[in-house]
Design an enzyme around this catalytic site. Sequence first.
Site, PDB file in Angstrom:
ATOM      1  N   LYS A  54      38.216 -16.509  16.374  1.00  0.00           N
ATOM      2  CA  LYS A  54      37.234 -17.310  17.123  1.00  0.00           C
ATOM      3  C   LYS A  54      37.491 -17.175  18.620  1.00  0.00           C
ATOM      4  O   LYS A  54      36.562 -16.991  19.404  1.00  0.00           O
ATOM      5  CB  LYS A  54      37.317 -18.790  16.701  1.00  0.00           C
ATOM      6  N   GLN A  98      40.508 -26.998  14.093  1.00  0.00           N
ATOM      7  CA  GLN A  98      40.533 -26.182  12.874  1.00  0.00           C
ATOM      8  C   GLN A  98      40.978 -27.015  11.667  1.00  0.00           C
ATOM      9  O   GLN A  98      42.011 -27.696  11.720  1.00  0.00           O
ATOM     10  CB  GLN A  98      41.490 -24.988  13.083  1.00  0.00           C
ATOM     11  N   ASP A 121      31.204 -27.541  15.761  1.00  0.00           N
ATOM     12  CA  ASP A 121      31.335 -27.292  14.317  1.00  0.00           C
ATOM     13  C   ASP A 121      30.261 -28.061  13.542  1.00  0.00           C
ATOM     14  O   ASP A 121      30.073 -27.846  12.348  1.00  0.00           O
ATOM     15  CB  ASP A 121      32.720 -27.760  13.850  1.00  0.00           C
TER      16      ASP A 121
END
Length: 286
Positions: A54, A98, A121
């Site tokens: 990412k 994460q 997200d």
Amino acid sequence: MSAKLIDGKAIAAAVRARVKENIAEFTGRTGVRPGLTVVLVGEDPASQVYVRNKGKAADEAGFLSRQIDLPAETNERVLLDLVARLNADDTVHGILVQLPLPGQIDEAKVIEAIDPRKDVDGLHPMNAGCLFTGRTAFIPCTPYGILRMLDHEKVELKGKHAVMVGRSNLVGKPAAMLLLSRHATVTICHSRTVDLPYVVRSGDVVVAAVGRAEMIRGSWIKPGAVVIDVGMNRNAEGKLCGDVAFDEAKEVAGLITPVPGGVGPMTIAMLLQNTYEAASRRAAVR
Ligand code: NDP
């Protein structure tokens, strides 16, 4: 008959190239380089790979990309304080923590602590609620990527029966909402669904997000159906594979995503897209 493959790598590359152009234009116009900060708690090897990828993709696209590593024993308070600092930091437009987090940390609490305007997200209940009610939201990256692939392939969803296998907050539920928003008739399946093969066989579009290697067999697929395989599993030989038995399904389906090279690359591309959207929305309210 053999299905046409949906090339997630190529579609993702096009999305990333577009984001890169948008970022260059945005930075030239505003003098601001949009920032993405990814937080990793612990040393889970898979998470380390995802986070590294990412960060690399964000750098390549022209974002100000930062990674913050915290030890596995980090307590919830420390992480919540960090999120609060990132929320207040004007150089940070997107925050991604994460998942999964170590057991001592309540994931829901952390997700809810992220400013919804920086929640790239798309997991904050505010964004989930906006998606549910048809308002502008950050859409979780994987379902967003699935929709982008279907659009790229010009798959008509209106009036079609879409079967979503899996109901997680990360993939299944938001993907089902997106399919519904495009006027598909949506069935959501899960571990208690009775006669899953029967239900899948009625799907014009089948999206599999289960986490069980090659569970969905070719004989379950309606001839000509569109099959999107989100699963990322290892089979008995240790090879990366999806939730769909690809070799069987490709003989029956009309369109199908491979694993790897299908949904996976789209997830990162849509994270960049969301971060760009976060930066341009912020600029628009200034
Ligand atoms: P979860 O484990 O959160 O959810 C799995 C879902 O599958 C649950 O809803 C579960 O049902 C359902 N399920 C489990 N077993 C069965 C069964 N036998 N029959 C029908 N349904 C079943 O997983 P995620 O949604 O997070 O991820 C799913 C897969 O997608 C994983 O392989 C993951 O690695 C992959 N993934 C890939 C991404 C990518 O970028 N390519 C991104 C995110 C995930 P129930 O709710 O009843 O327990």
